[in-house]
Design an enzyme around this catalytic site. Structure first.
Site, PDB file in Angstrom:
ATOM      1  N   ASN A   1      37.535  33.876  35.053  1.00 51.51           N
ATOM      2  CA  ASN A   1      36.895  32.605  35.422  1.00 51.51           C
ATOM      3  C   ASN A   1      38.025  31.592  35.621  1.00 51.51           C
ATOM      4  O   ASN A   1      39.215  31.898  35.439  1.00 51.51           O
ATOM      5  CB  ASN A   1      35.904  32.171  34.333  1.00 51.51           C
ATOM      6  N   LYS A   2      37.642  30.387  35.968  1.00 51.10           N
ATOM      7  CA  LYS A   2      38.619  29.320  36.251  1.00 51.10           C
ATOM      8  C   LYS A   2      39.694  29.247  35.179  1.00 51.10           C
ATOM      9  O   LYS A   2      39.401  29.321  33.987  1.00 51.10           O
ATOM     10  CB  LYS A   2      37.863  27.993  36.360  1.00 51.10           C
TER      11      LYS A   2
ATOM     12  N   ASP B   1      33.884  34.698  37.678  1.00 47.71           N
ATOM     13  CA  ASP B   1      34.184  35.119  39.050  1.00 47.71           C
ATOM     14  C   ASP B   1      34.178  36.630  39.194  1.00 47.71           C
ATOM     15  O   ASP B   1      33.937  37.168  40.271  1.00 47.71           O
ATOM     16  CB  ASP B   1      35.531  34.545  39.496  1.00 47.71           C
TER      17      ASP B   1
ATOM     18  N   ARG C   1      32.694  26.699  47.233  1.00 47.77           N
ATOM     19  CA  ARG C   1      33.402  27.396  46.159  1.00 47.77           C
ATOM     20  C   ARG C   1      32.411  27.758  45.070  1.00 47.77           C
ATOM     21  O   ARG C   1      31.249  27.341  45.110  1.00 47.77           O
ATOM     22  CB  ARG C   1      34.617  26.595  45.624  1.00 47.77           C
ATOM     23  N   GLY C   2      32.925  28.547  44.102  1.00 48.01           N
ATOM     24  CA  GLY C   2      32.020  29.101  43.097  1.00 48.01           C
ATOM     25  C   GLY C   2      31.601  30.485  43.571  1.00 48.01           C
ATOM     26  O   GLY C   2      31.259  30.664  44.749  1.00 48.01           O
TER      27      GLY C   2
ATOM     28  N   ARG D   1      39.692  34.584  49.599  1.00 46.69           N
ATOM     29  CA  ARG D   1      39.956  34.363  48.164  1.00 46.69           C
ATOM     30  C   ARG D   1      39.729  35.703  47.459  1.00 46.69           C
ATOM     31  O   ARG D   1      38.681  36.322  47.637  1.00 46.69           O
ATOM     32  CB  ARG D   1      39.024  33.285  47.572  1.00 46.69           C
TER      33      ARG D   1
HETATM   34  O1  MRU Z   1      38.015  27.837  42.284  1.00 48.62           O
HETATM   35  P1  MRU Z   1      36.530  27.707  42.145  1.00 48.62           P
HETATM   36  O2  MRU Z   1      36.056  26.295  42.100  1.00 48.62           O
HETATM   37  O3  MRU Z   1      35.798  28.542  43.161  1.00 48.62           O
HETATM   38  O4  MRU Z   1      36.219  28.349  40.720  1.00 48.62           O
HETATM   39  C1  MRU Z   1      34.886  28.465  40.323  1.00 48.62           C
HETATM   40  C2  MRU Z   1      34.728  29.034  38.966  1.00 48.62           C
HETATM   41  O5  MRU Z   1      35.655  29.445  38.324  1.00 48.62           O
HETATM   42  C3  MRU Z   1      33.310  29.176  38.467  1.00 48.62           C
HETATM   43  O6  MRU Z   1      33.251  29.036  37.082  1.00 48.62           O
HETATM   44  C4  MRU Z   1      32.788  30.574  38.841  1.00 48.62           C
HETATM   45  O7  MRU Z   1      32.980  30.831  40.200  1.00 48.62           O
HETATM   46  C5  MRU Z   1      31.348  30.723  38.521  1.00 48.62           C
HETATM   47  S1  MRU Z   1      30.329  29.730  39.572  1.00 48.62           S
HETATM   48  C6  MRU Z   1      28.715  30.022  39.162  1.00 48.62           C
END
Ligand code: MRU
Length: 371
Positions: A270-271, A260, A69-70, A112
Site C-alpha cells: 500500500n502507499k 494495492d 489513482r487508487g 504503474r
Molecule cells: O499512489 P496512489 O494514490 O494511487 O496510491 C493509492 C493507495 O495506496 C491506496 O491506499 C490503494 O490504492 C487502495 S485504494 C482503494
C-alpha cells in the site's frame, strides 16, 4: 480539536449519508463512440475539473500522473483505456484485432506497476478476444465495452459490501486512523477503507477520523480530507510523523488502510508509510485492518517480496508547489509503496467478509469458495 454538535451531525447525515455530493471519480460518457471522463485528482481540492480521455495514450498519461489513482479506479480506467486504444481497429480481422488488444493491454499495464487491479482488469477484458465464438472484431469490441461497464458496476457494489462487512470495526465514539486515500476517489464509489466509515456514518454512529497527510503527493490531506468533509464526517489531518504519538495518546482505536496488491501469504503493498503505521499500531496494541476487494489479491506471488514497487521521480520529494527545497547535490528516494508483512495485519475486509487472522490458508479459502 473540538467535538462536533451530535444533533447537527445526525441531521446532516440523514440528508447526505454517503458520497453523493462528490463529483464522480470516473465514468464512461456516451455510447460506442464515447469517452472516459475522469475527475482530475491532481487539482483537488482547489479545483474540481474533469478530464476526458479518448485514446489509450490519454488514459496511460492520466494513470501515470495520478489524475486517476487508487487501485480499484485505475483498474476500471485501464479497462476503458483498452477499449479506447482498440476502437480504431474494430472491423479488422480477428487475429490482427487480438494482437492489438494484447499490445494496448501491455502498454496500459506499464503505466504503474504496483496495483494489481490494473493488470487484473486488462486480463479480464482481453480474455473476451479468446472466446471461441467471439464473432467479428466489431462484436468483440462491443463486448469489451460492456465488460468494462460491468467491471465499473461491480466495483461500486464490491466497495459497498466491503463497507457493510467492516462497519462494525469502527469504534463507537472512538478514533480511526487512515493513510493515503482509499475512498470514493480511489474507486467508482465508496472506496475500500473509507467505505467502512461511510457505512458507519450512515448508521448514525459517532467517530472521528484522523487522516495522515501522506507525503509526498498528499493524498490524505488533499483527497481523504476532501471527501470525508464533503460527506459530513469529522476528519483531522496530521503529518504521518505524528501518528505514533497520537496512538500513544489513546485517541486511536482502529487503523484501516487500503491495498494495492496482497500476496498469497497476506503481505500487503500500500502507499509508502503504511508499514511504519502498522509497526506503530502493533506497538500500541491497536488493531490494524486492510480493506480491499478480491481483485487486489495476487495469488501468483507467494510473498510481498515479489511485489513490484513503483519508484517515482525525485522532484515529487524535492519540490513543493514547483519550488525545490532539498539542498542542491542531494538525491531523493521516492518509492510510491511499501510492503506490510502479514503478521502485522489484524484482518482484511473484503466483499466476502472479514478475513481474520490473515493466513495463506484463509486467503486460499475465500478464492476456493467463490471461484
Ligand atoms: O499512489 P496512489 O494514490 O494511487 O496510491 C493509492 C493507495 O495506496 C491506496 O491506499 C490503494 O490504492 C487502495 S485504494 C482503494
Amino acid at each position: 480539536m473540538t467535538d462536533p454538535d451530535p444533533a447537527a451531525a445526525a441531521s446532516e447525515r440523514s440528508r447526505s449519508p454517503t458520497t453523493n455530493s462528490l463529483p464522480r471519480t470516473l465514468e464512461w460518457i456516451g455510447g460506442s463512440d464515447g469517452c472516459l471522463r475522469l475527475l482530475d485528482q491532481t487539482l483537488l481540492p482547489d479545483r474540481v475539473e474533469m478530464r476526458d480521455c479518448s485514446t489509450a495514450e490519454d488514459v496511460w498519461e492520466a494513470i501515470r500522473v495520478l489524475c486517476v489513482r487508487g487501485a480499484p479506479a485505475i483498474g476500471v480506467a485501464a479497462a476503458y483505456g483498452l477499449c479506447l486504444g482498440t476502437r480504431p481497429f474494430r472491423g479488422k480481422p480477428t487475429d490482427a484485432f487480438s494482437a492489438k488488444v494484447a499490445e494496448v493491454g501491455e502498454y496500459l499495464c506499464s503505466s504503474r506497476p504496483t496495483a494489481v487491479n490494473l493488470s487484473w482488469a486488462v486480463r479480464r477484458i482481453s480474455r473476451l478476444t479468446l472466446a471461441e465464438n467471439a464473432g467479428d472484431s466489431g462484436a468483440v469490441w462491443e463486448a469489451m465495452l460492456s465488460e468494462s461497464h460491468a467491471i465499473a458496476r461491480e466495483d461500486a457494489e464490491t466497495c459497498r459490501r466491503i463497507g457493510e462487512h467492516g462497519a462494525r470495526l469502527i469504534p463507537e465514539g472512538g478514533g480511526v486512523l487512515t493513510h493515503c486515500n482509499a475512498g470514493a476517489l480511489a474507486a467508482v464509489a465508496h472506496g475500500t477503507a473509507l467505505s467502512l466509515m461511510y457505512a458507519a456514518h450512515a448508521q448514525l454512529r459517532r467517530f472521528r477520523v484522523f487522516a495522515n497527510e501522506t507525503r509526498p503527493l498528499l493524498q490524505g490531506a488533499r483527497l481523504t480530507a476532501f471527501e470525508l468533509a464533503a460527506a459530513g464526517i469529522d476528519v483531522t489531518v496530521l503529518c504521518e510523523g505524528a501518528a505514533a504519538s497520537l496512538m500513544r495518546s489513546g485517541a486511536i482505536q482502529l487503523v484501516v488502510v487500503g491495498a494495492d496488491r496482497i500476496a498469497a501469504n497476506g503481505d500487503v503493498a500500500n502507499k509508502v508509510g503504511t508499514y511504519p503505521l502498522a509497526l506503530a499500531a502493533q506497538a500500541h496494541e491497536i488493531p490494524f485492518y486492510v480493506a480491499a476487494p478480491r481483485s487486489t489479491f495476487d495469488l501468483s506471488l507467494p510473498t510481498g517480496d515479489q511485489i513490484p514497487i513503483e519508484e517515482r521521480a525525485d522532484d515529487e520529494v524535492s519540490t513543493i508547489g514547483g519550488k525545490r527545497f532539498v539542498a542542491a547535490g542531494a538525491r531523493c528516494y521516492n518509492p510510491a509503496f511499501d510492503v506490510t508483512p502479514a503478521r502485522l495485519v489484524t484482518g482484511i475486509v473484503t466483499e466476502s467478509g472479514i478475513l481474520e487472522p490473515v493466513t495463506p490458508e484463509k486467503i486460499a479459502d475465500i478464492f476456493a469458495a467463490r471461484g
